[in-house]
Write a protein that holds these residues in place. Structure first.
Motif, PDB file in Angstrom:
ATOM      1  N   SER A  11      41.048  -2.910  27.321  1.00  0.00           N
ATOM      2  CA  SER A  11      39.987  -3.125  28.314  1.00  0.00           C
ATOM      3  C   SER A  11      39.063  -1.907  28.326  1.00  0.00           C
ATOM      4  CB  SER A  11      40.612  -3.323  29.698  1.00  0.00           C
ATOM      5  OG  SER A  11      39.601  -3.321  30.686  1.00  0.00           O
ATOM      6  N   CYS A  12      37.753  -2.133  28.272  1.00  0.00           N
ATOM      7  CA  CYS A  12      36.821  -0.997  28.216  1.00  0.00           C
ATOM      8  C   CYS A  12      36.707  -0.307  29.568  1.00  0.00           C
ATOM      9  CB  CYS A  12      35.455  -1.458  27.710  1.00  0.00           C
ATOM     10  SG  CYS A  12      34.450  -2.275  28.961  1.00  0.00           S
ATOM     11  N   GLY A  13      37.078  -0.987  30.654  1.00  0.00           N
ATOM     12  CA  GLY A  13      37.091  -0.357  31.961  1.00  0.00           C
ATOM     13  C   GLY A  13      35.797  -0.468  32.740  1.00  0.00           C
ATOM     14  N   LYS A  14      34.837  -1.218  32.219  1.00  0.00           N
ATOM     15  CA  LYS A  14      33.541  -1.308  32.899  1.00  0.00           C
ATOM     16  C   LYS A  14      33.655  -2.026  34.243  1.00  0.00           C
ATOM     17  CE  LYS A  14      28.795  -2.769  31.989  1.00  0.00           C
ATOM     18  NZ  LYS A  14      27.910  -3.397  31.007  1.00  0.00           N
ATOM     19  N   CYS A  15      34.450  -3.070  34.294  1.00  0.00           N
ATOM     20  CA  CYS A  15      34.567  -3.764  35.585  1.00  0.00           C
ATOM     21  C   CYS A  15      35.988  -3.662  36.129  1.00  0.00           C
ATOM     22  CB  CYS A  15      34.109  -5.213  35.502  1.00  0.00           C
ATOM     23  SG  CYS A  15      34.404  -6.065  33.984  1.00  0.00           S
ATOM     24  N   CYS A  18      39.029  -6.389  35.623  1.00  0.00           N
ATOM     25  CA  CYS A  18      39.674  -6.337  34.309  1.00  0.00           C
ATOM     26  C   CYS A  18      40.448  -5.035  34.139  1.00  0.00           C
ATOM     27  CB  CYS A  18      38.616  -6.498  33.213  1.00  0.00           C
ATOM     28  SG  CYS A  18      39.266  -6.338  31.542  1.00  0.00           S
ATOM     29  N   ARG A  19      39.807  -3.919  34.467  1.00  0.00           N
ATOM     30  CA  ARG A  19      40.438  -2.607  34.246  1.00  0.00           C
ATOM     31  C   ARG A  19      41.760  -2.481  34.992  1.00  0.00           C
ATOM     32  NH1 ARG A  19      36.501   1.063  36.150  1.00  0.00           N
ATOM     33  NH2 ARG A  19      37.488   1.089  38.190  1.00  0.00           N
ATOM     34  N   SER A  56      35.347 -10.699  35.986  1.00  0.00           N
ATOM     35  CA  SER A  56      35.089  -9.966  34.752  1.00  0.00           C
ATOM     36  C   SER A  56      33.722 -10.305  34.183  1.00  0.00           C
ATOM     37  CB  SER A  56      36.175 -10.277  33.720  1.00  0.00           C
ATOM     38  OG  SER A  56      37.415  -9.795  34.171  1.00  0.00           O
ATOM     39  N   LEU A  57      33.131  -9.321  33.536  1.00  0.00           N
ATOM     40  CA  LEU A  57      31.776  -9.493  33.012  1.00  0.00           C
ATOM     41  C   LEU A  57      31.733 -10.102  31.615  1.00  0.00           C
ATOM     42  CD1 LEU A  57      30.137  -6.120  34.113  1.00  0.00           C
ATOM     43  CD2 LEU A  57      29.748  -8.399  35.050  1.00  0.00           C
ATOM     44  N   CYS A  58      32.785  -9.923  30.840  1.00  0.00           N
ATOM     45  CA  CYS A  58      32.723 -10.435  29.464  1.00  0.00           C
ATOM     46  C   CYS A  58      33.942 -11.317  29.171  1.00  0.00           C
ATOM     47  CB  CYS A  58      32.627  -9.286  28.453  1.00  0.00           C
ATOM     48  SG  CYS A  58      34.191  -8.499  28.060  1.00  0.00           S
ATOM     49  N   PHE A  60      36.398 -10.877  27.294  1.00  0.00           N
ATOM     50  CA  PHE A  60      37.708 -10.228  27.211  1.00  0.00           C
ATOM     51  C   PHE A  60      38.477 -10.435  28.509  1.00  0.00           C
ATOM     52  CE2 PHE A  60      40.633  -6.792  27.898  1.00  0.00           C
ATOM     53  CZ  PHE A  60      41.228  -6.597  26.664  1.00  0.00           C
ATOM     54  N   GLY A  61      37.830 -10.141  29.625  1.00  0.00           N
ATOM     55  CA  GLY A  61      38.490 -10.292  30.919  1.00  0.00           C
ATOM     56  C   GLY A  61      38.764 -11.746  31.259  1.00  0.00           C
TER      57      GLY A  61
HETATM   58  S1  SF4 Z   1      35.785  -7.746  31.307  1.00  0.00           S
HETATM   59 FE1  SF4 Z   1      34.802  -6.913  29.471  1.00  0.00          FE
HETATM   60  S2  SF4 Z   1      33.246  -5.481  30.262  1.00  0.00           S
HETATM   61 FE2  SF4 Z   1      34.694  -5.844  31.940  1.00  0.00          FE
HETATM   62  S3  SF4 Z   1      36.229  -4.169  31.759  1.00  0.00           S
HETATM   63 FE3  SF4 Z   1      37.017  -5.974  30.642  1.00  0.00          FE
HETATM   64  S4  SF4 Z   1      36.406  -5.615  28.520  1.00  0.00           S
HETATM   65 FE4  SF4 Z   1      35.118  -4.294  29.805  1.00  0.00          FE
END
Ligand code: SF4
Length: 108
Positions: A11-15, A18-19, A56-58, A60-61
């Motif tokens: 997880s990139c941690g942006k939101c 998800c993080r 989640s924004l993308c 992945f989440g």
């Molecule tokens: S949902 Fe996407 S943008 Fe948001 S933290 Fe997870 S990987 Fe990152």
């Protein structure tokens, strides 16, 4: 459980959903396979399985809780036996924790 740990790392941690949500899912699964789970953990897992994709924004989440959903759909008895009888029905789960982490549940 390995998949959830992998997803928590990736997880990139942006939101926040998800993080933190994916990490909580991985942590709860670690507790369950270590036979430290309680019955409420399954409800919390269900909450996170809907909370993480909704916030989640993308993609992945959105897709991250799918391994959990699939496991709970096809092997619900596996989860129940770990929690109620503190043993693995197939004898394949390896405990990864020695004690239960207590965290405050903040979802409504
Ligand atoms: S949902 Fe996407 S943008 Fe948001 S933290 Fe997870 S990987 Fe990152």
């Amino acid at each position: 459980m390995e998949r959830s740990n992998y997803l928590a790392i990736e997880s990139c941690g942006k939101c926040v959903p998800c993080r933190l949500g994916v990490k909580r899912i991985a942590g709860l699964l670690e507790g369950i396979v270590s036979d430290l789970g309680v019955s409420g953990d399954l409800d919390v897992l269900d909450e996170f399985a809907s909370y993480v994709p909704n916030g989640s924004l993308c993609g992945f989440g959105v897709q991250a809780p799918n391994p959990l959903r699939t496991a709970k759909h096809y092997w619900p008895d596996h989860f129940q036996m770990h929690i109620e009888e503190q043993q693995c029905p197939t004898g394949t789960c390896v405990p990864v924790r020695a004690h239960r982490f207590v965290t405050k549940h903040v979802l409504p």
